[in-house]
Design an enzyme around this catalytic site. Structure first.
Site, mmCIF file in Angstrom:
data_model
loop_
_atom_site.group_PDB
_atom_site.id
_atom_site.type_symbol
_atom_site.label_atom_id
_atom_site.label_comp_id
_atom_site.label_asym_id
_atom_site.label_seq_id
_atom_site.Cartn_x
_atom_site.Cartn_y
_atom_site.Cartn_z
ATOM 1 N N GLY A 94 12.092 -0.997 4.502
ATOM 2 C CA GLY A 94 11.121 -0.123 3.881
ATOM 3 C C GLY A 94 9.813 -0.893 3.886
ATOM 4 O O GLY A 94 9.710 -1.965 4.497
ATOM 5 N N LYS A 129 -1.179 -3.644 4.779
ATOM 6 C CA LYS A 129 -0.282 -4.683 5.281
ATOM 7 C C LYS A 129 -0.703 -5.991 4.605
ATOM 8 O O LYS A 129 -1.874 -6.366 4.656
ATOM 9 C CB LYS A 129 -0.403 -4.803 6.809
ATOM 10 N N ASP A 141 7.415 -12.714 1.303
ATOM 11 C CA ASP A 141 6.402 -12.910 0.263
ATOM 12 C C ASP A 141 5.420 -11.750 0.163
ATOM 13 O O ASP A 141 4.540 -11.742 -0.696
ATOM 14 C CB ASP A 141 5.644 -14.225 0.464
ATOM 15 N N GLY A 142 5.554 -10.745 1.048
ATOM 16 C CA GLY A 142 4.689 -9.577 0.988
ATOM 17 C C GLY A 142 3.275 -9.812 1.465
ATOM 18 O O GLY A 142 2.402 -8.974 1.250
ATOM 19 N N ARG A 202 7.839 7.783 9.685
ATOM 20 C CA ARG A 202 8.482 7.187 10.839
ATOM 21 C C ARG A 202 9.766 7.914 11.209
ATOM 22 O O ARG A 202 10.327 8.667 10.406
ATOM 23 C CB ARG A 202 8.835 5.717 10.531
ATOM 24 N N ASP A 276 11.719 2.056 13.044
ATOM 25 C CA ASP A 276 10.846 2.038 11.865
ATOM 26 C C ASP A 276 9.393 1.790 12.248
ATOM 27 O O ASP A 276 8.502 1.881 11.388
ATOM 28 C CB ASP A 276 11.320 0.989 10.853
ATOM 29 N N ASN A 277 9.127 1.492 13.518
ATOM 30 C CA ASN A 277 7.763 1.350 14.027
ATOM 31 C C ASN A 277 7.336 2.549 14.863
ATOM 32 O O ASN A 277 6.319 2.485 15.558
ATOM 33 C CB ASN A 277 7.636 0.081 14.877
ATOM 34 N N ASP A 286 1.361 -1.072 13.743
ATOM 35 C CA ASP A 286 2.100 -2.256 13.307
ATOM 36 C C ASP A 286 2.226 -3.274 14.433
ATOM 37 O O ASP A 286 3.254 -3.403 15.074
ATOM 38 C CB ASP A 286 3.479 -1.872 12.761
#
Length: 481
Positions: A94, A129, A141-142, A202, A276-277, A286
């Protein structure tokens, strides 16, 4: 940089987002970064969405601190989805370092007068992003490295200039953290990026609902996509052509066939074409380990971890078709197999038609017809292999049929040239995006904090886009912006 006056976003989100938000995403908060230093704002697309007069201070507040835009989404949504990653199904993904932040409307004539290529009133997403951890971050770590943000700018600007339907890098803000990465010298600088895209739904969004047997939500998502991302109806002879799931699938097949051709004519290798892309609007997005071809090599890969060459340059059309097959499977609760297969079978002829259309456009000649244009493509590919050159060099050197000899001259002799009076075509060499230049642009930032080479490159790429003119439209669909 001249001072800008604050301006509220004049276009609000589509109210129907509330109808799908419960199964499309979860509310989240952005990270609290140590600093927010504006490094890049897209001065074409900010005008197109009505934010051109926003001050840099307000820009940083909204796109670095993520204070909600006026009359927009009150809280970001981290989107939920599953996906096939290198053909292995993963239900534990996700938005792990991003979210849907806001929705705006295309500015139409006002935006076009400021240089953007537009479709008035079209819904556009602002997604992020590197904006922090979410419930889907797993062990990440996002965060986003500043180098990763710079690479996103370069990928999207080059693709846009070459007529590929792509997301746009809208904003890059440096955030003052030191990140540890396996694929970069560390510690490395951090950033948060905002991308502008027609949508962020997506193939994996549908896969998740199918896997959870949320069939009512699946039907609601189909209806939402048909309303928000309109397209033409299926062919008259298409079976079950009034079924909404079939209508949507035909549209996505058409869009991704065109995207596959766009990659090939641009000489671009995305590197990670997982489901998912895959955006159902047909936009590429992405960008991680992307590369452009130095020479015409179908086996060329972008990702060092793609050890089998699954997403090699020449295998990209097949990869997108395979992903469409997974969307067909996800739509099976709403439709029978036969009409889904019939729609999927259109991919190959649509892809070849898009190749002919895009190839002639980039070469600067008018299409002549299937046989003549296919022969031209085959001859040009052979010339690139034999002369060990890439598509950038070939398209530039032989624009409009100039400087040709031998078989290429023969293949081009009856193709009428398009106008080529832009100064770009009289320059010494084409704009390219090979890895050595990418590393050089980053080194100037990393070693001297010198951003001017990057800004100069962006300007040059936009001039190349002006020289090419409008990309060929996908028949029956909205023109890619």
């Amino acid at each position: 940089m001249p001072a800008r006056q604050p301006q509220a976003a004049p276009y609000c989100p589509d109210p129907r987002i509330s109808e799908v938000a419960d199964f499309l995403g979860v509310p989240v908060k952005a990270a609290d970064f140590p600093k927010t230093q504006l490094r890049f704002r897209n001065d074409v697309w900010d005008k197109a969405v009505g934010l051109g007069d926003m001050s840099d201070a307000d820009w940083t507040k909204h796109f670095g601190r993520f204070v909600p835009l006026n009359d927009n989404l009150p809280q970001p949504l981290a989107l939920k989805y599953h996906g096939h990653q290198f053909r292995n199904y993963n239900p534990d993904i996700g938005d792990g370092r991003g979210f849907l932040f806001a929705q705006l409307r295309d500015g139409g004539k006002e935006g076009a007068e400021n240089g953007a290529k537009k479709d008035s009133g079209r819904l556009l997403d602002l997604g992020t992003k590197g904006s922090g951890q979410t419930p889907y971050s797993r062990f990440g770590d996002g965060r986003l490295t500043l180098k990763g943000g710079v690479r996103e700018i370069l990928a999207t600007e080059m693709l846009e200039a070459l007529g590929v339907n792509t997301s746009k890098t809208f904003s890059i803000i440096e955030t003052g953290e030191e990140l540890e990465r396996n694929d970069e010298p560390s510690p490395t600088r951090s950033a948060v990026m905002v991308r502008l895209s027609h949508g962020h739904i997506r193939i994996g969004s549908f896969q998740r609902l199918m896997a959870h047997e949320e069939h009512d939500a699946l039907a609601r998502l189909v209806d939402y996509c048909l309303t928000v991302f309109p397209g033409p109806p299926p062919p008259q002879d298409a079976p079950d052509r009034d079924n909404p799931a079939i209508v949507l699938f035909h549209q996505v097949v058409e869009r991704l066939a065109d995207l596959a051709a766009g990659y090939m004519v641009a000489g671009f290798v995305h590197g990670v074409l997982n489901t998912d892309n895959m955006n159902i609007t047909g936009e590429s997005f992405d960008y991680g380990p992307w590369r452009w071809l130095p020479t015409w090599q179908p086996s060329f890969i972008a990702a060092y971890f793609d050890q089998t060459g699954l997403y090699a340059f020449g295998r990209q059309p097949e990869a997108l078709r395979w992903n469409l097959g997974q969307l067909a499977i996800a739509l099976r609760p709403l439709a029978q197999s036969e009409p889904l297969i019939a729609a999927l079978d259109r991919f190959a002829p649509l892809y070849h038609a898009a190749m002919r259309r895009r190839f002639c456009w980039r070469l600067g000649v008018k299409e002549r017809g299937d046989a003549a244009d296919t022969a031209l493509i085959e001859t040009a590919e052979r010339v690139m292999r034999e002369d060990n050159i890439g598509p950038d060099a070939l398209f530039f050197a032989h624009r409009g049929g100039r400087n040709t000899s031998g078989d290429l001259a023969e293949a081009l002799k009856d193709h009428q040239p398009l106008p080529s009076d832009h100064p770009y075509w009289q320059s010494n060499a084409p704009e390219t995006m090979l890895i050595d230049e990418v590393e050089s642009l980053w080194a100037a930032i990393d070693e001297r904090d010198d951003w001017e080479p990057l800004y100069a490159k962006i300007k040059a790429l936009r001039a190349m886009g002006e020289a090419h003119g409008e990309p060929p439209a996908l028949p029956g669909h909205t023109q890619p912006a």
